[in-house]
Design a protein around this motif. Structure first.
Motif, PDB file in Angstrom:
ATOM      1  N   MET A  21      48.471  37.967 -36.414  1.00 51.86           N
ATOM      2  CA  MET A  21      48.711  37.034 -37.500  1.00 51.86           C
ATOM      3  C   MET A  21      48.504  35.608 -36.988  1.00 51.86           C
ATOM      4  O   MET A  21      48.823  35.283 -35.840  1.00 51.86           O
ATOM      5  CB  MET A  21      50.126  37.200 -38.061  1.00 51.86           C
ATOM      6  CG  MET A  21      50.459  38.614 -38.545  1.00 51.86           C
ATOM      7  SD  MET A  21      49.362  39.246 -39.829  1.00 51.86           S
ATOM      8  CE  MET A  21      49.788  38.172 -41.200  1.00 51.86           C
TER       9      MET A  21
ATOM     10  N   ILE B 282      44.758  36.514 -40.512  1.00 50.91           N
ATOM     11  CA  ILE B 282      44.592  37.435 -39.377  1.00 50.91           C
ATOM     12  C   ILE B 282      43.440  36.942 -38.522  1.00 50.91           C
ATOM     13  O   ILE B 282      42.388  36.557 -39.052  1.00 50.91           O
ATOM     14  CB  ILE B 282      44.319  38.871 -39.873  1.00 50.91           C
ATOM     15  CG1 ILE B 282      45.479  39.373 -40.732  1.00 50.91           C
ATOM     16  CG2 ILE B 282      44.075  39.828 -38.700  1.00 50.91           C
ATOM     17  CD1 ILE B 282      45.189  40.659 -41.478  1.00 50.91           C
TER      18      ILE B 282
ATOM     19  N   ILE C 267      49.477  43.186 -36.725  1.00 52.98           N
ATOM     20  CA  ILE C 267      49.607  43.338 -38.178  1.00 52.98           C
ATOM     21  C   ILE C 267      50.759  44.261 -38.566  1.00 52.98           C
ATOM     22  O   ILE C 267      51.592  43.908 -39.420  1.00 52.98           O
ATOM     23  CB  ILE C 267      48.287  43.856 -38.774  1.00 52.98           C
ATOM     24  CG1 ILE C 267      47.182  42.827 -38.559  1.00 52.98           C
ATOM     25  CG2 ILE C 267      48.435  44.174 -40.262  1.00 52.98           C
ATOM     26  CD1 ILE C 267      45.789  43.337 -38.830  1.00 52.98           C
TER      27      ILE C 267
ATOM     28  N   GLU D 224      39.992  45.180 -41.302  1.00 52.20           N
ATOM     29  CA  GLU D 224      40.481  43.945 -41.901  1.00 52.20           C
ATOM     30  C   GLU D 224      39.284  43.154 -42.408  1.00 52.20           C
ATOM     31  O   GLU D 224      38.153  43.374 -41.969  1.00 52.20           O
ATOM     32  CB  GLU D 224      41.267  43.115 -40.884  1.00 52.20           C
ATOM     33  CG  GLU D 224      42.530  43.794 -40.375  1.00 52.20           C
ATOM     34  CD  GLU D 224      43.547  44.071 -41.470  1.00 52.20           C
ATOM     35  OE1 GLU D 224      43.520  43.365 -42.504  1.00 52.20           O
ATOM     36  OE2 GLU D 224      44.372  44.990 -41.292  1.00 52.20           O
TER      37      GLU D 224
END
Length: 774
Positions: free
Chosen positions: A303, A297, A315, A353
């Motif tokens: 991505m 990521i 995502i 993330e």
């Protein structure tokens, strides 16, 4: 003699509050003298003007900080009460984006910064006005902003000092990343929510046998970054997998299968993907197992090429497409809806993330034991909130990432020479390396003359953590600093113990080898009538501005002081404030009645007067205990109980005939006058930090030529021990009132009853009060 009240108005008029506040400013009664011997200093939290309305709980919080300042003054301290406004970081950037319909990343940095500088001006003015309307006695003439050059200069100076001491370093590590805020964030800026998720059961192949291995995951889009499969060595279902390998679906990668105790046999199928990175358990296992990370990521929340066909997809879209492909290939055996504990950004509420990024880190791990020792030197109000700090310190596993990829924050003062050496300037100036040439000609390490400026900024808490130093003029005025620092108290909310409180201790200790304050005062949340958190989306937020306009500051302040004990959450509603306002109406009526009578300088007290003064003594002692702990619930409720339920309901009625001279001697009458005024004056002085306007107004009318806020708290000087009679007096009076009610008699009608032996010393007043025929 005729009796006319000195207080002419029949009700307390809240319009007086603005006049009184203006008078305080004119008289400068709250001006701070740094040369005083006894100093009390407050590390006032600078509120964030993030929008309207200001949370009523936050407004209540600041009114209680003012109660701290006023309490300190009445305890005999010269009080330093600075006012600041916090205007740094992500919230101001998001507000600017929303206000002007722009995106930070798409706007030239210089232009965006100029917009940020003024975006909050109207909200700041609104908040400052609310502070004044609430009667805050802080230094508004010299209030500061955290986005001022002077503040940012200090932040940068502290960085340069710590950098030169080797306490700050740069490293590439997996970091919490908010794709919405577009920046790294610290663990302390993360909260957790239970959110709906799908647990997908996916077929992997065992390379050596060709058999299926079912693995459950909530992150199928990270299959591309999977570098190991683990099972628990105690799980007998999988002992045959030792030293085998799996083949990942879609990507057909060979992945080792390993035994590891972190695999939970009770979650999913008992086997787990280890990917870079689904969570911090993955991060830890990647380090422990020495796995090679795959970045799946990017910084835009898309991505990467590692995702193959799903590269450059957001995502959630990639997740849906991966599930679709797996489903079409017959590789999904089960899909289970679950509630998943999800880390989210405290600012944007976006899911976090974990992305490897190069950042600056401030060393904190070597100080954990020392910080646990230092916190013992701080007195917590209330004590139970200390545990939040201890738990946070114990939970720290990495150094603090202090760099951010934002625009409106303090810039990191570094330039890089053409050979990559980081060069620091001398402290004492505010630097903007992204737009300025360095203040030096060549690199001290290699003599290079070509430089590129650092474009990253500091985490907001890196700025906020030095508020105690800034208000104490650290590095600017040594004499003043030595007088003020460590400051006396840090008031704040419980939600930022692990951020502002912790980072302040860490930062100030690294810079001064001292704790930043002696006391930490922690307030609970203001919640709605149902006990739920207030939010704009729920529509349950209350704007304090119209409440203050309708009910006035004193009613607002008394409500929040009397609503809950310090540190507990308190319920907020207009009805509760309206109910609380009844006490000030009662106080005005009591004061207006007593203002009828003169106050003798001395007198010979009756037993009834000694009884109420004993109760006053107890109220003073209990109230002062609350004030000394800065728990305003205690004096608010103790004063209300005494003034309303004992003094007004019982003593005023018992001494009324005597005060008017009906059947009593002049000496007995003057004893009543003296006691009425003594009690009222003490009530006003005890209540002054909580309700500063009405107490000052009445006090100036009846007792003092100057402000009540120049006075000290009353002392419990009466030596009588008459409180033992209180329950009997209250029981007797209630009994007579109930008897008259049952007999349909008015309170002025005569009644025949006996006065017990133990109450005989009050007989004359009780007979006159109830019209008793023995």
């Amino acid at each position: 003699m005729s009796f006319e009240p000195k207080l002419k108005e029949t009700r307390w008029n809240i319009s007086h509050e603005k006049e009184i506040f203006a008078n305080w400013q004119k008289e400068k009664i709250f001006r701070f003298d740094p040369n005083a011997k006894k100093i009390f200093s407050i590390d006032t939290p600078p509120p964030y003007p993030s929008g309207k309305p200001w949370h009523i709980g936050a407004a209540a919080h600041y009114s209680q900080i003012d109660m701290i300042a006023r309490t300190a003054r009445m305890l005999g301290f010269e009080t330093y009460f600075p006012i600041g406004i916090d205007r740094n970081g992500i919230p101001v950037e998001r507000h600017t984006e929303k206000k002007f319909g722009i995106r930070m990343q798409d706007t030239p940095r210089e232009k965006f910064i100029e917009l940020c500088k003024t975006a909050l001006d109207d909200t700041e003015a609104y908040m400052i006005q609310i502070m004044k309307d609430m009667g805050l006695s802080g230094d508004f003439e010299n209030y500061y902003r955290t986005d001022w050059d002077e503040y940012r200069k200090l932040t940068q100076s502290t960085f340069i000092k710590l950098w030169n001491e080797g306490l700050i370093y740069e490293a590439t590590r997996p970091n919490n990343y908010c794709k919405d805020c577009r920046t790294t964030i610290a663990d302390a800026d993360i909260t957790y929510e239970d959110r709906e998720s799908d647990l997908i059961y996916i077929k992997f192949k065992i390379k050596e046998t060709g058999e299926d291995l079912i693995i459950a995951t909530t992150r199928p889009e990270l299959i591309c970054a999977c570098q190991a499969i683990i099972y628990n060595p105690k799980d007998e279902r999988y002992t045959n997998l030792k030293n085998l390998h799996s083949i990942s679906p879609i990507y057909n990668k060979t992945i080792p299968i390993l035994a590891h105790s972190e695999a939970d046999p009770n979650f999913g199928t008992g086997t787990m993907m280890i990917c870079s990175y689904g969570d911090y358990e993955d991060v830890r296992l990647f380090r422990e197992l020495k796995l090679k990370e795959i970045i799946a990521i990017d910084e835009n929340g898309l991505m990467t090429k590692s995702a193959g066909l799903y590269s450059e997809m957001p995502i959630k879209e990639a997740r849906a497409r991966v599930i679709e492909e797996l489903q079409n290939s017959g590789l999904i055996t089960k899909r289970e809806h679950i509630m998943h504990r999800t880390p989210i950004c405290d600012r944007s509420l976006t899911e976090i993330e974990i992305i490897p990024m190069k950042e600056f880190y401030l060393k904190q791990l070597p100080l954990k034991k020392k910080l646990l020792q230092l916190q013992k030197k701080i007195k917590f109000h209330p004590e139970f909130h200390r545990q939040r700090l201890i738990d946070w310190i114990n939970s720290i596993t990495i150094d603090w990432p202090i760099s951010r990829r934002r625009f409106y924050a303090t810039e990191i003062p570094l330039w890089y020479c053409s050979n990559g050496h980081a060069c620091t300037p001398k402290p004492g100036k505010y630097y903007q390396p992204w737009r300025e040439n360095p203040p030096f000609k060549k690199c001290e390490k290699c003599n290079s003359t070509q430089f590129i400026g650092e474009d990253r900024t500091f985490d907001t808490w890196f700025d906020s953590g030095i508020s105690a130093l800034f208000i104490a003029k650290f590095g600017k005025d040594e004499k003043f600093f030595n007088k003020i620092f460590p400051t006396t108290i840090r008031p704040q909310g419980k939600d930022i113990i692990r951020t502002w409180l912790y980072y302040s201790i860490l930062r100030c200790f690294q810079l001064t080898k001292k704790i930043p304050w002696k006391h930490a005062w922690i307030m609970g949340y203001g919640v709605d009538e149902k006990g739920e958190k207030m939010s704009k989306s729920k529509g349950n937020v209350i704007d304090p501005a119209p409440i203050l306009e309708k009910y006035g500051a004193d009613n607002f302040r008394f409500w929040n002081a009397a609503e809950a004990s310090l540190g507990q959450d308190f319920r907020s509603s207009e009805q509760r404030i309206q109910t609380a306002s009844k006490f000030l109406t009662k106080l005005w009526n009591i004061s207006r009645y007593i203002s009828i009578f003169p106050k003798p300088k001395t007198t010979k007290l009756t037993d009834t007067d000694k009884w109420i003064l004993s109760e006053l003594n107890r109220t003073i002692k209990e109230s002062l205990e609350g004030y000394e702990d800065f728990n305003f619930f205690i004096p608010a409720t103790k004063i209300r109980e005494f003034a309303w339920n004992i003094f007004a309901d019982h003593y005023l009625e018992m001494c009324k005939a005597r005060a008017y001279g009906e059947g009593f001697t002049k000496a007995e009458q003057e004893s009543a006058w003296f006691t009425l005024h003594t009690c009222l004056e003490s009530i006003l002085e005890l209540l002054a930090p909580i309700c500063p306007f009405i107490t000052d107004f009445i006090s100036r009318q009846l007792y003092h030529k100057t402000s009540i806020h120049d006075e000290h708290f009353p002392k419990a000087t009466w030596k009588f021990n008459y409180s033992k009679f209180t329950s009997k007096i209250l029981e007797f009076n209630s009994k007579i009132w109930n008897e008259k009610k049952l007999k349909n008699l008015s309170l002025k009608d005569e009644i025949k009853t006996e006065i017990s032996k133990e109450l005989k010393i009050f007989e004359k007043d009780l007979k006159a009060m109830h019209k008793i025929k023995v």
